[in-house]
Design a protein around this motif. Sequence first.
Motif, mmCIF file in Angstrom:
data_model
loop_
_atom_site.group_PDB
_atom_site.id
_atom_site.type_symbol
_atom_site.label_atom_id
_atom_site.label_comp_id
_atom_site.label_asym_id
_atom_site.label_seq_id
_atom_site.Cartn_x
_atom_site.Cartn_y
_atom_site.Cartn_z
ATOM 1 N N ARG A 147 0.824 -1.201 -0.104
ATOM 2 C CA ARG A 147 0.030 -0.132 -0.167
ATOM 3 C C ARG A 147 1.013 1.131 0.046
ATOM 4 N NH1 ARG A 147 -2.613 1.437 5.493
ATOM 5 N NH2 ARG A 147 -0.573 2.073 5.702
ATOM 6 N N ASP A 148 1.940 1.296 0.901
ATOM 7 C CA ASP A 148 2.619 2.438 1.000
ATOM 8 C C ASP A 148 3.522 2.753 0.056
ATOM 9 O OD1 ASP A 148 1.169 2.829 3.454
ATOM 10 O OD2 ASP A 148 3.225 2.486 4.683
ATOM 11 N N ALA A 149 3.910 1.568 -0.760
ATOM 12 C CA ALA A 149 4.837 1.825 -1.862
ATOM 13 C C ALA A 149 4.111 2.013 -3.334
ATOM 14 C CB ALA A 149 5.467 0.543 -2.367
ATOM 15 N N GLY A 150 2.650 1.928 -3.098
ATOM 16 C CA GLY A 150 1.832 2.169 -4.295
ATOM 17 C C GLY A 150 1.903 1.037 -5.306
ATOM 18 N N VAL A 151 2.171 -0.254 -4.906
ATOM 19 C CA VAL A 151 2.282 -1.387 -6.029
ATOM 20 C C VAL A 151 1.476 -2.512 -5.243
ATOM 21 C CG1 VAL A 151 4.502 -0.683 -6.600
ATOM 22 C CG2 VAL A 151 4.196 -2.460 -4.653
ATOM 23 N N ALA A 152 0.914 -3.441 -6.240
ATOM 24 C CA ALA A 152 0.290 -4.663 -5.972
ATOM 25 C C ALA A 152 0.894 -5.459 -5.263
ATOM 26 C CB ALA A 152 -0.138 -5.349 -7.375
ATOM 27 N N LYS A 153 0.534 -6.190 -4.489
ATOM 28 C CA LYS A 153 1.327 -6.847 -3.252
ATOM 29 C C LYS A 153 1.927 -8.211 -4.199
ATOM 30 C CE LYS A 153 0.423 -10.095 0.858
ATOM 31 N NZ LYS A 153 -0.626 -10.603 1.624
ATOM 32 N N GLY A 154 1.185 -8.459 -5.194
ATOM 33 C CA GLY A 154 1.736 -9.472 -6.041
ATOM 34 C C GLY A 154 3.167 -9.238 -6.766
ATOM 35 N N LEU A 155 3.462 -7.859 -6.932
ATOM 36 C CA LEU A 155 4.670 -7.376 -7.470
ATOM 37 C C LEU A 155 5.897 -7.564 -6.442
ATOM 38 C CD1 LEU A 155 5.931 -6.088 -9.814
ATOM 39 C CD2 LEU A 155 5.607 -3.734 -8.885
ATOM 40 N N ILE A 156 5.550 -7.366 -5.080
ATOM 41 C CA ILE A 156 6.406 -7.795 -4.329
ATOM 42 C C ILE A 156 6.905 -9.044 -4.149
ATOM 43 C CG2 ILE A 156 7.006 -7.718 -1.647
ATOM 44 C CD1 ILE A 156 5.085 -5.649 -1.214
ATOM 45 N N PHE A 157 5.963 -9.962 -4.382
ATOM 46 C CA PHE A 157 6.644 -11.453 -4.259
ATOM 47 C C PHE A 157 7.045 -11.782 -5.841
ATOM 48 C CE2 PHE A 157 3.010 -11.579 -1.386
ATOM 49 C CZ PHE A 157 3.614 -11.844 -0.212
ATOM 50 N N HIS A 158 6.590 -11.065 -6.894
ATOM 51 C CA HIS A 158 7.383 -11.214 -8.001
ATOM 52 C C HIS A 158 8.884 -10.835 -7.930
ATOM 53 C CE1 HIS A 158 8.292 -11.063 -12.561
ATOM 54 N NE2 HIS A 158 8.788 -9.728 -12.115
ATOM 55 N N TYR A 159 9.162 -9.714 -7.244
ATOM 56 C CA TYR A 159 10.620 -9.425 -7.151
ATOM 57 C C TYR A 159 11.326 -10.042 -6.167
ATOM 58 C CZ TYR A 159 9.893 -5.039 -10.012
ATOM 59 O OH TYR A 159 9.498 -4.066 -10.950
ATOM 60 N N PHE A 160 10.689 -10.310 -4.965
ATOM 61 C CA PHE A 160 11.454 -10.776 -3.925
ATOM 62 C C PHE A 160 11.210 -12.205 -3.380
ATOM 63 C CE2 PHE A 160 11.152 -6.313 -3.714
ATOM 64 C CZ PHE A 160 12.543 -6.008 -3.720
ATOM 65 N N GLY A 161 10.104 -12.769 -3.956
ATOM 66 C CA GLY A 161 9.742 -14.194 -3.628
ATOM 67 C C GLY A 161 8.681 -14.170 -2.593
ATOM 68 N N ASN A 162 9.274 -13.871 -1.118
ATOM 69 C CA ASN A 162 8.247 -14.001 -0.157
ATOM 70 C C ASN A 162 8.873 -12.918 0.975
ATOM 71 O OD1 ASN A 162 10.743 -15.165 1.274
ATOM 72 N ND2 ASN A 162 10.185 -17.183 0.535
ATOM 73 N N LYS A 163 8.365 -12.902 1.893
ATOM 74 C CA LYS A 163 8.474 -11.839 2.950
ATOM 75 C C LYS A 163 10.011 -12.010 3.594
ATOM 76 C CE LYS A 163 6.688 -10.198 7.722
ATOM 77 N NZ LYS A 163 5.702 -10.351 8.648
ATOM 78 N N GLN A 164 10.411 -13.433 3.788
ATOM 79 C CA GLN A 164 11.671 -13.658 4.424
ATOM 80 C C GLN A 164 12.706 -12.939 3.420
ATOM 81 O OE1 GLN A 164 12.862 -17.379 6.149
ATOM 82 N NE2 GLN A 164 14.483 -17.384 4.473
ATOM 83 N N ALA A 165 12.544 -13.306 2.042
ATOM 84 C CA ALA A 165 13.751 -12.628 1.264
ATOM 85 C C ALA A 165 13.454 -11.289 1.044
ATOM 86 C CB ALA A 165 13.227 -13.410 -0.073
ATOM 87 N N LEU A 166 12.323 -10.826 1.179
ATOM 88 C CA LEU A 166 12.190 -8.944 1.361
ATOM 89 C C LEU A 166 13.030 -8.650 2.271
ATOM 90 C CD1 LEU A 166 11.210 -6.576 0.258
ATOM 91 C CD2 LEU A 166 9.097 -7.033 1.422
ATOM 92 N N TYR A 167 12.872 -9.125 3.410
ATOM 93 C CA TYR A 167 13.334 -8.686 4.773
ATOM 94 C C TYR A 167 15.018 -8.822 4.667
ATOM 95 C CZ TYR A 167 14.830 -8.487 9.688
ATOM 96 O OH TYR A 167 15.339 -8.176 10.839
ATOM 97 N N LEU A 168 15.434 -9.811 3.966
ATOM 98 C CA LEU A 168 16.900 -10.038 3.734
ATOM 99 C C LEU A 168 17.392 -9.225 2.773
ATOM 100 C CD1 LEU A 168 17.419 -14.133 4.511
ATOM 101 C CD2 LEU A 168 17.775 -12.207 6.015
#
Length: 209
Positions: free
Chosen positions: A39-60
Amino acid sequence: MTTKNNNLLSTKEIKIIEVAAKEFLENGYTVASTNIIARDAGVAKGLIFHYFGNKQALYLRTLAYAFEKTKILIEQKTLALSTYMDTFDLISDLITIKAQLPFFDTISPPLLLQAFETKLELSPQIMNAIQELEVLYEKHFYSYLENMQYYPNMKKIYYNDPEIIIKIFIMLSSAHDYEKQKLIPLSLTGLSTIQLGPYINIVKAGIFT
């Protein structure tokens, strides 16, 4: 931890990571929400997982990004230290710079320190990755001290291990950071009241008297 160089990240990836850094810093890894990040990045949630895979990978990946930003900041703030002649003044100012990092960048250094402090609460995979970053962080911060010129009689006093002086100051720094966070409001005004001089003089007296 093998990650993409920060310079190779797309604009959207950087936006997601920077928003994620704030969310992880404010709420910690477990509570942080990818819904809020999207929401705050102004992107679809699916795009986060497209770029980073999952929450853990995004965190690292966010921690790796914060580390690179902090490393550049350290290099900028320690440039003048190479001209120092007095070993103790150099180490003292290095410790002061380390304590001031969260004021120069209010997101990246605090996020790293938070990760270092809470790593034992996380999964083994995340904990191991954070430990790798922590080693790199400390190694980078103190790397240029390896070629520092010591006082002539340090080696005699410390049985050919003058690096123990640095270890003493690192321990002082850690204790000092803890006391600062506990007793002094996190403000530049509070930081300016910190005095390391008396502690350094005690160590000096112990070596040369």
